[in-house]
Design an enzyme around this catalytic site. Sequence first.
Site, PDB file in Angstrom:
ATOM      1  N   ASP A   1       0.892  -0.955   0.133  1.00 48.67           N
ATOM      2  CA  ASP A   1       0.127  -0.003   0.046  1.00 48.67           C
ATOM      3  C   ASP A   1       0.930   1.295   0.142  1.00 48.67           C
ATOM      4  O   ASP A   1       0.777   2.036  -0.715  1.00 48.67           O
ATOM      5  CB  ASP A   1      -0.930   0.153   1.263  1.00 48.67           C
ATOM      6  CG  ASP A   1      -1.716   1.253   1.490  1.00 48.67           C
ATOM      7  OD1 ASP A   1      -2.282   1.608   0.323  1.00 48.67           O
ATOM      8  OD2 ASP A   1      -1.868   1.862   2.451  1.00 48.67           O
ATOM      9  N   ALA A   2       1.910   1.222   0.929  1.00 50.03           N
ATOM     10  CA  ALA A   2       2.692   2.494   0.976  1.00 50.03           C
ATOM     11  C   ALA A   2       3.589   2.635  -0.250  1.00 50.03           C
ATOM     12  O   ALA A   2       3.729   3.643  -0.831  1.00 50.03           O
ATOM     13  CB  ALA A   2       3.745   2.183   2.057  1.00 50.03           C
TER      14      ALA A   2
END
Length: 136
Positions: free
Chosen positions: A19-20
């Site tokens: 996600d990051a």
Amino acid sequence: MTSVDVRLINGIALAFEGDAVYSYYIRRHLIFQGQTKPSQLHHRSTRYVSARAQAQLIQAMLDQGLLTEEEIAYYKRGRNTKSHTKAKNADVITYRMSTGFEAVMGYLDMTDQKQRLEELIAWCINYVEQKKQRVM
């Protein structure tokens, strides 16, 4: 950095990393396109990083046969991991598919497969932007 066997990392942790990483690439893409206002950046980034968008992207990747067998295995690991949280704006299936998408990104990042990671992210950006043009 401590050496960790990525094969032992659970799907949620891989998705957390993915996600990051994916968000970072999308934010850079939008800024390099001239988007600099925070409200614009947030609004435009949702076309790429929302659970719904990520579920559509991973489904398109699967349909087009873009993923390797190993990437599919990491997708399934992320998708099938039981999460103790739920998405605010997505149903369970969409949320799980999105988690699987993020797990693939996390797996590629954590195994230093930067070229492959960037190849898939570039494909995602192109897919979203072509879809946007078809709607207009």
